[in-house]
Scaffold this active site. Structure first.
Site, PDB file in Angstrom:
ATOM      1  N   ARG A  70       0.899  -1.165  -0.164  1.00 45.86           N
ATOM      2  CA  ARG A  70      -0.059  -0.070   0.128  1.00 45.86           C
ATOM      3  C   ARG A  70       1.001   1.491   0.083  1.00 45.86           C
ATOM      4  O   ARG A  70       0.387   2.338  -0.322  1.00 45.86           O
ATOM      5  CB  ARG A  70      -0.956  -0.157   1.240  1.00 45.86           C
ATOM      6  CG  ARG A  70      -2.160  -1.043   1.153  1.00 45.86           C
ATOM      7  CD  ARG A  70      -2.697  -1.142   2.237  1.00 45.86           C
ATOM      8  NE  ARG A  70      -1.943  -1.934   3.302  1.00 45.86           N
ATOM      9  CZ  ARG A  70      -2.710  -2.681   4.356  1.00 45.86           C
ATOM     10  NH1 ARG A  70      -3.912  -2.435   4.336  1.00 45.86           N
ATOM     11  NH2 ARG A  70      -1.993  -3.398   5.041  1.00 45.86           N
ATOM     12  N   GLY A  71       2.038   1.045   0.482  1.00 41.54           N
ATOM     13  CA  GLY A  71       3.205   2.328   0.616  1.00 41.54           C
ATOM     14  C   GLY A  71       2.905   3.165  -0.543  1.00 41.54           C
ATOM     15  O   GLY A  71       3.189   4.418  -0.125  1.00 41.54           O
ATOM     16  N   ASP A  94      14.595  -0.825   0.171  1.00 44.18           N
ATOM     17  CA  ASP A  94      15.336  -1.065   1.480  1.00 44.18           C
ATOM     18  C   ASP A  94      16.269  -2.392   1.219  1.00 44.18           C
ATOM     19  O   ASP A  94      17.356  -1.891   0.803  1.00 44.18           O
ATOM     20  CB  ASP A  94      14.242  -1.340   2.476  1.00 44.18           C
ATOM     21  CG  ASP A  94      14.927  -1.230   4.035  1.00 44.18           C
ATOM     22  OD1 ASP A  94      15.654  -0.443   4.294  1.00 44.18           O
ATOM     23  OD2 ASP A  94      14.332  -2.175   4.638  1.00 44.18           O
TER      24      ASP A  94
HETATM   25  P1  IMP Z   1      12.713  -4.056   0.843  1.00 43.91           P
HETATM   26  O1  IMP Z   1      11.962  -5.295   0.466  1.00 43.91           O
HETATM   27  O2  IMP Z   1      13.380  -4.643   2.277  1.00 43.91           O
HETATM   28  O3  IMP Z   1      13.388  -3.346  -0.190  1.00 43.91           O
HETATM   29  O4  IMP Z   1      11.375  -3.142   1.616  1.00 43.91           O
HETATM   30  C1  IMP Z   1      10.636  -2.365   1.041  1.00 43.91           C
HETATM   31  C2  IMP Z   1       9.345  -2.328   1.486  1.00 43.91           C
HETATM   32  O5  IMP Z   1       9.509  -2.083   2.999  1.00 43.91           O
HETATM   33  C3  IMP Z   1       8.637  -0.707   0.945  1.00 43.91           C
HETATM   34  O6  IMP Z   1       7.845  -1.080   0.191  1.00 43.91           O
HETATM   35  C4  IMP Z   1       8.144  -0.316   2.363  1.00 43.91           C
HETATM   36  O7  IMP Z   1       6.791  -0.639   2.422  1.00 43.91           O
HETATM   37  C5  IMP Z   1       8.634  -1.262   3.587  1.00 43.91           C
HETATM   38  N1  IMP Z   1       9.459   0.071   4.230  1.00 43.91           N
HETATM   39  C6  IMP Z   1      10.944  -0.292   4.124  1.00 43.91           C
HETATM   40  N2  IMP Z   1      11.381   0.680   4.883  1.00 43.91           N
HETATM   41  C7  IMP Z   1      10.463   1.480   5.484  1.00 43.91           C
HETATM   42  C8  IMP Z   1      10.221   2.712   6.302  1.00 43.91           C
HETATM   43  O8  IMP Z   1      11.109   3.212   6.911  1.00 43.91           O
HETATM   44  N3  IMP Z   1       8.747   2.735   6.552  1.00 43.91           N
HETATM   45  C9  IMP Z   1       7.908   2.596   5.907  1.00 43.91           C
HETATM   46  N4  IMP Z   1       7.845   1.384   5.213  1.00 43.91           N
HETATM   47  C10 IMP Z   1       9.262   1.008   5.084  1.00 43.91           C
HETATM   48 MG    MG Z   2       5.823  -1.317   0.464  1.00 45.15          MG
END
Ligand code: IMP
Ligand code: MG
Length: 179
Positions: free
Chosen positions: A39-40, A102
């Site tokens: 949803r972000g 991330d």
């Molecule tokens: P990854 O799969 O570890 O790259 O994470 C990406 C997802 O993690 C993003 O789509 C966000 O939904 C969530 N996310 C990562 N860091 C944050 C943060 O600091 N605040 C809110 N959501 C985060």
């Molecule tokens: Mg996300």
């Protein structure tokens, strides 16, 4: 506060111009398909779509619900689909839009999914990049801002479901002590 509403709006306009400049061969018959990761990314995608339109790019949009975090702040390491696309991506030019890059797991999962379904071209656009947290190599083609290694909230991003409506991006308060 990390990024004000004004800073975000200016950067979104620039991102749309960057995307436009790389998309000379898109036509009315073969429009760009924006894939918004729920949803972000819903607020970022809404603003980016309008900025793209203003830049002369009339894109289609579809939504992909993914979950990896649950209510925890640290990734649980698995990504799964909670709501699938309605659009057939075969031979499409796809732009995946997410809020934060991330660890890189989410983006790797989505790019793999869309590629395996036969997209002609897949690129990605993220509002924030936290390069210090990367576990899976790779960057987005289009990045809004570099962010520090802190949990952030606002402009679509949540802490345990809340804060998505904040018009700016801030760092989240520390987690309360257990017990
Ligand atoms: P990854 O799969 O570890 O790259 O994470 C990406 C997802 O993690 C993003 O789509 C966000 O939904 C969530 N996310 C990562 N860091 C944050 C943060 O600091 N605040 C809110 N959501 C985060
Ligand atoms: Mg996300």
């Amino acid at each position: 506060m990390l990024f004000s509403a004004e800073e975000i709006a200016a950067r979104v306009t620039d991102l749309a111009a960057e995307i436009k400049s790389t998309d000379q061969d898109l036509t009315r018959e073969r429009p760009l398909l924006v894939v918004c990761i729920l949803r972000g990314a819903f607020i970022f995608t809404a603003d980016l779509m309008r900025a793209l339109h203003a830049a002369g790019v009339d894109a289609e949009v579809d939504f992909l619900g993914l979950s990896s975090y649950g209510d925890a702040r640290e990734s649980q390491g698995r990504v799964h689909v909670t709501m699938d696309l309605q659009t057939d991506v075969t031979d499409r030019d796809v732009l995946v839009v997410d809020d934060i890059l991330d660890s890189g797991r989410t983006l790797r999962f989505v790019l793999g999914l869309v590629q395996s379904r036969g997209a002609a071209r897949v690129r990605s656009c993220v509002l924030l990049d936290k390069p210090s947290r990367r576990e899976i190599e790779g960057n987005a083609e289009f990045t809004g801002f570099r962010a520090p290694d802190a949990f952030v909230v606002g402009y679509g991003m949540d802490v345990a479901g809340l804060g998505r409506g904040m018009p700016y991006i801030g760092t989240a308060p520390d987690e309360p002590e257990q017990g």
